[in-house]
Design a protein around this motif. Structure first.
Motif, PDB file in Angstrom:
ATOM      1  N   GLU A   1       8.961 -10.216  14.660  1.00 28.89           N
ATOM      2  CA  GLU A   1       9.745 -10.556  16.047  1.00 28.89           C
ATOM      3  C   GLU A   1      10.941 -11.585  15.752  1.00 28.89           C
ATOM      4  O   GLU A   1      11.677 -11.532  16.633  1.00 28.89           O
ATOM      5  N   LEU A   2      11.169 -11.911  14.292  1.00 32.24           N
ATOM      6  CA  LEU A   2      12.222 -12.772  14.188  1.00 32.24           C
ATOM      7  C   LEU A   2      13.395 -11.870  13.558  1.00 32.24           C
ATOM      8  O   LEU A   2      14.688 -12.078  13.535  1.00 32.24           O
ATOM      9  N   GLY A   3      13.339 -10.498  13.693  1.00 33.23           N
ATOM     10  CA  GLY A   3      14.293  -9.420  13.253  1.00 33.23           C
ATOM     11  C   GLY A   3      14.332  -9.170  11.904  1.00 33.23           C
ATOM     12  O   GLY A   3      14.923  -8.326  11.441  1.00 33.23           O
ATOM     13  N   GLY A   4      13.493  -9.792  11.031  1.00 36.90           N
ATOM     14  CA  GLY A   4      13.065  -9.393   9.706  1.00 36.90           C
ATOM     15  C   GLY A   4      12.316  -8.132   9.593  1.00 36.90           C
ATOM     16  O   GLY A   4      11.823  -7.566  10.639  1.00 36.90           O
ATOM     17  N   GLU A   5      12.174  -7.873   8.348  1.00 38.04           N
ATOM     18  CA  GLU A   5      11.225  -6.344   8.090  1.00 38.04           C
ATOM     19  C   GLU A   5      10.129  -6.583   7.170  1.00 38.04           C
ATOM     20  O   GLU A   5      10.474  -7.407   5.977  1.00 38.04           O
ATOM     21  N   ARG A   6       9.145  -6.356   7.158  1.00 37.97           N
ATOM     22  CA  ARG A   6       8.211  -6.331   6.337  1.00 37.97           C
ATOM     23  C   ARG A   6       7.595  -5.160   5.931  1.00 37.97           C
ATOM     24  O   ARG A   6       7.230  -4.295   6.904  1.00 37.97           O
ATOM     25  N   ILE A   7       7.434  -4.710   4.516  1.00 37.55           N
ATOM     26  CA  ILE A   7       6.771  -3.547   4.318  1.00 37.55           C
ATOM     27  C   ILE A   7       5.325  -3.488   4.618  1.00 37.55           C
ATOM     28  O   ILE A   7       4.624  -4.542   3.902  1.00 37.55           O
ATOM     29  N   LEU A   8       4.622  -2.496   5.267  1.00 40.30           N
ATOM     30  CA  LEU A   8       2.983  -2.668   5.181  1.00 40.30           C
ATOM     31  C   LEU A   8       2.842  -1.551   3.872  1.00 40.30           C
ATOM     32  O   LEU A   8       2.601  -0.255   4.239  1.00 40.30           O
ATOM     33  N   GLU A   9       2.399  -2.314   2.732  1.00 37.36           N
ATOM     34  CA  GLU A   9       1.930  -1.125   1.730  1.00 37.36           C
ATOM     35  C   GLU A   9       0.584  -0.594   1.903  1.00 37.36           C
ATOM     36  O   GLU A   9      -0.202  -0.945   2.698  1.00 37.36           O
ATOM     37  N   GLU A  10       0.303   0.370   1.091  1.00 36.30           N
ATOM     38  CA  GLU A  10      -0.964   1.198   1.224  1.00 36.30           C
ATOM     39  C   GLU A  10      -1.962   0.072   0.516  1.00 36.30           C
ATOM     40  O   GLU A  10      -1.616  -0.831  -0.153  1.00 36.30           O
ATOM     41  N   LEU A  11      -3.121  -0.011   1.361  1.00 35.83           N
ATOM     42  CA  LEU A  11      -4.143  -1.064   1.171  1.00 35.83           C
ATOM     43  C   LEU A  11      -4.764  -0.767  -0.413  1.00 35.83           C
ATOM     44  O   LEU A  11      -5.138   0.230  -0.766  1.00 35.83           O
ATOM     45  N   GLU A  12      -4.745  -1.859  -1.482  1.00 38.97           N
ATOM     46  CA  GLU A  12      -5.496  -1.923  -2.483  1.00 38.97           C
ATOM     47  C   GLU A  12      -6.778  -2.543  -2.373  1.00 38.97           C
ATOM     48  O   GLU A  12      -7.746  -2.324  -2.647  1.00 38.97           O
ATOM     49  N   ASP A  13      -6.709  -3.908  -2.346  1.00 40.09           N
ATOM     50  CA  ASP A  13      -7.860  -4.761  -2.310  1.00 40.09           C
ATOM     51  C   ASP A  13      -8.656  -4.475  -1.221  1.00 40.09           C
ATOM     52  O   ASP A  13      -8.097  -4.199  -0.198  1.00 40.09           O
ATOM     53  N   ASP A  14      -9.961  -4.652  -1.339  1.00 37.59           N
ATOM     54  CA  ASP A  14     -10.608  -4.658  -0.185  1.00 37.59           C
ATOM     55  C   ASP A  14     -10.744  -5.765   0.608  1.00 37.59           C
ATOM     56  O   ASP A  14     -11.341  -6.869   0.142  1.00 37.59           O
ATOM     57  N   PRO A  15      -9.791  -5.954   2.055  1.00 36.62           N
ATOM     58  CA  PRO A  15     -10.005  -7.297   2.438  1.00 36.62           C
ATOM     59  C   PRO A  15     -11.479  -7.660   3.111  1.00 36.62           C
ATOM     60  O   PRO A  15     -11.952  -8.947   3.258  1.00 36.62           O
ATOM     61  N   LEU A  16     -12.145  -6.635   3.691  1.00 37.34           N
ATOM     62  CA  LEU A  16     -13.618  -6.969   4.003  1.00 37.34           C
ATOM     63  C   LEU A  16     -14.584  -5.892   3.855  1.00 37.34           C
ATOM     64  O   LEU A  16     -14.776  -4.863   4.847  1.00 37.34           O
ATOM     65  N   PRO A  17     -15.310  -6.105   2.943  1.00 42.01           N
ATOM     66  CA  PRO A  17     -16.262  -4.951   2.521  1.00 42.01           C
ATOM     67  C   PRO A  17     -17.206  -4.945   3.767  1.00 42.01           C
ATOM     68  O   PRO A  17     -17.712  -6.181   4.465  1.00 42.01           O
ATOM     69  N   ARG A  18     -17.966  -3.868   3.991  1.00 37.86           N
ATOM     70  CA  ARG A  18     -19.111  -3.751   4.961  1.00 37.86           C
ATOM     71  C   ARG A  18     -18.658  -4.028   6.582  1.00 37.86           C
ATOM     72  O   ARG A  18     -19.283  -4.530   7.291  1.00 37.86           O
TER      73      ARG A  18
END
Lengths: 336, 336
Positions: free
Chosen positions: B317-334
């Motif tokens: 929203e501030l005009g910057g850019e962020r790369i959304l990488e392919e997921l590696e760690d599991d943020p939330l199992p089950r």
């Protein structure tokens, strides 16, 4: 893939999971229908046939045992459910519930067995899904398979077709799978070289379908021969009489059961088929079964009686009678 | 059935298991195709359609959460995989892996939800299997469902049809399911009244199929929107640009993520559909989505770029850019 054991990241939908799928699952299961990038796989059915579907869960412990593993067991189990329905198995789907910490080398042996069993049966795995659960929330690996098959529309089979006087046949000794898994657990200090009977019964079922007078087929898995016989009693309202001297039971099965107090009539088989046949066609059914691989030891084991006693009666070798009641306690959890 | 909790005997193929099936499962799931006495169920397909199959495992913890439970989740998840493939869901099969000690009242609530979700979607459960594992070898209940659907033979969808300039649409806020399940675990001392978005996206998918220029649809479950976008990058070799100000995220999702360090772009949704559409037809796609239940909050969230940067870029929203990488760690199992 550089890891040696499954971690939760192998189930998260990201890179680790993609590597597991691409480098292990696809390696062993690749076929023209399997596309790991789609949500649903397209399959093809033939016109003029009835479509049958079956689904099964597998939780056997240990995951590998003499004569097979949970992977080959799952493929055979699903193929067999379609085969005894008179269908030709065509496609499989595969779910894996992997417990964190499973050795990847073991997983690969199991997936390779799935690949071999599926190719042998010419039944491709067309879709799959993988979940990883935390340590202590699973049993190493649980599988769920769904199978689809086609049956010629003029085939008619079912327990409702069973009549008084029909004979029961089986294609080999009972209780091998249950006993082999039990021995593989090594928790009773017993060892033996008995192998599970896990195998496809498709060829035997197809041979029986060529015979006039075939009423019904079933594979005696959980709950064993006694449970199939009890299902026939429940569905037909007629008694079933089995002859102990005619039911093939291997010596190691008999002695393990004697020692541990199990009853071989309730132990799971995973490559056996029970057929019910019009008595006038029993001889031709028997020879048809004996001509195919896995059927050479086929034998007549009993008959369907009238409706005066709605029980399964085992005629013992000494001339006595024993009622094989419907199973209540679980003799052996995680046997299949 | 007199027991209050599941025991191993409920999985042994004998009387307890039969009672569980007859008195609980059949009660909620009965339909013209379901026959619990057969090995394989006969189903019917229509000629002139392509047949699609999908399979999924479900391990969500806790089993019940605001907005649904593992049962409704399983039905919606399977229906959605068929829906985004452009198919009309027709049949389901159901596997249950029940842990010894599960409260039967809870199991019944879950099976009842399966029945309701299946009836709402007009997709009968035609076959099932139940396994019971010992305490400490499961997670209360795991489900595996397989779904079959039919798709009109002239429908053509797929990631390979995506072109530079195509726009991405979503039918509502992302991350609700993941956050609702997280809150339901109560392990972080947080509470909230956020509900899972678990729902069928069938109507939305059907509305989109009426629109010219539809390229591809997918439901962003495990791994969330970021993972779907990364799959598009991997399959097409083109970049995907998402606009943070356009991606709807509910305030509770945003604040839970801020507090616990999760990224909503990677959280599972269970009633969301991401569509990729030719830019010339984006407006009509958007209005088509907005006309159906579950689609009123639909919005355009990004676009497909050229092949110079093969990344998912989030324009902040501030005009910057962020790369959304392919997921590696599991943020939330089950989580599903």
């Amino acid at each position: 893939m550089q890891e040696t054991h499954i971690s939760l990241a192998h189930g998260n939908g990201g890179r680790f999971m993609r590597e597991l799928i691409d480098e292990l699952f696809v390696k062993h299961l690749a076929n023209e229908f399997l596309d790991t990038t789609v949500d649903a796989a397209r399959i093809e059915f033939e016109w003029g046939y009835d479509t049958f579907v079956t689904t099964d869960g597998f939780t056997v412990k240990p995951l590998e045992f003499p004569g097979g593993n949970i992977g080959s067991l799952a493929v055979h189990g699903t193929i067999n459910d379609l085969s005894v329905a008179g269908a030709v198995p065509k496609y499989l789907t595969l779910n894996m519930f992997i417990e964190e910490g499973l050795e990847i080398a073991q997983l690969e042996r199991i997936v390779a067995s799935i690949g071999v069993a599926a190719r042998d049966a010419e039944v491709p795995v067309v879709a799959g899904d993988t979940k990883v659960v935390a340590r202590g929330e699973g049993g190493g690996l649980y599988l769920a398979t769904t199978g689809f098959g086609l049956r010629n529309s003029r085939i008619d089979l079912g327990m409702c077709r069973i009549r008084e006087g029909d004979v029961l046949l089986v294609n080999g000794p009972i209780g091998d799978h249950g006993t082999a898994v039990l021995l593989a657990r090594e928790e009773f200090g017993l060892r033996g070289d008995l192998k599970s009977d896990s195998a496809s019964v498709f060829e035997i079922a197809q041979a029986l379908l060529m015979v006039d007078g075939l009423r019904f087929m079933r594979d005696p898995t959980r709950g064993g021969l006694a449970s199939v016989a009890n299902e026939i009693v429940a569905a037909t309202g007629r008694g079933v009489r089995l002859k102990e001297s005619s039911v093939p039971i291997q010596e190691p099965v008999r002695s393990v059961c004697d020692m541990l107090g199990y009853d071989p009539y309730y132990l799971a088989c995973e490559g056996r088929l029970v057929a019910v046949v019009d008595p006038h066609h029993a001889a031709s059914a028997l020879s048809a079964m004996r001509t195919v691989a896995g059927g050479t030891a086929s034998t007549i084991i009993g008959r369907v009686e009238d409706d005066s006693k709605q029980h399964v009666v085992l005629e013992t070798e000494l001339g006595g009678e024993r009622i094989l009641e419907e199973l209540e306690d679980d003799p052996l959890p995680r046997i299949c």
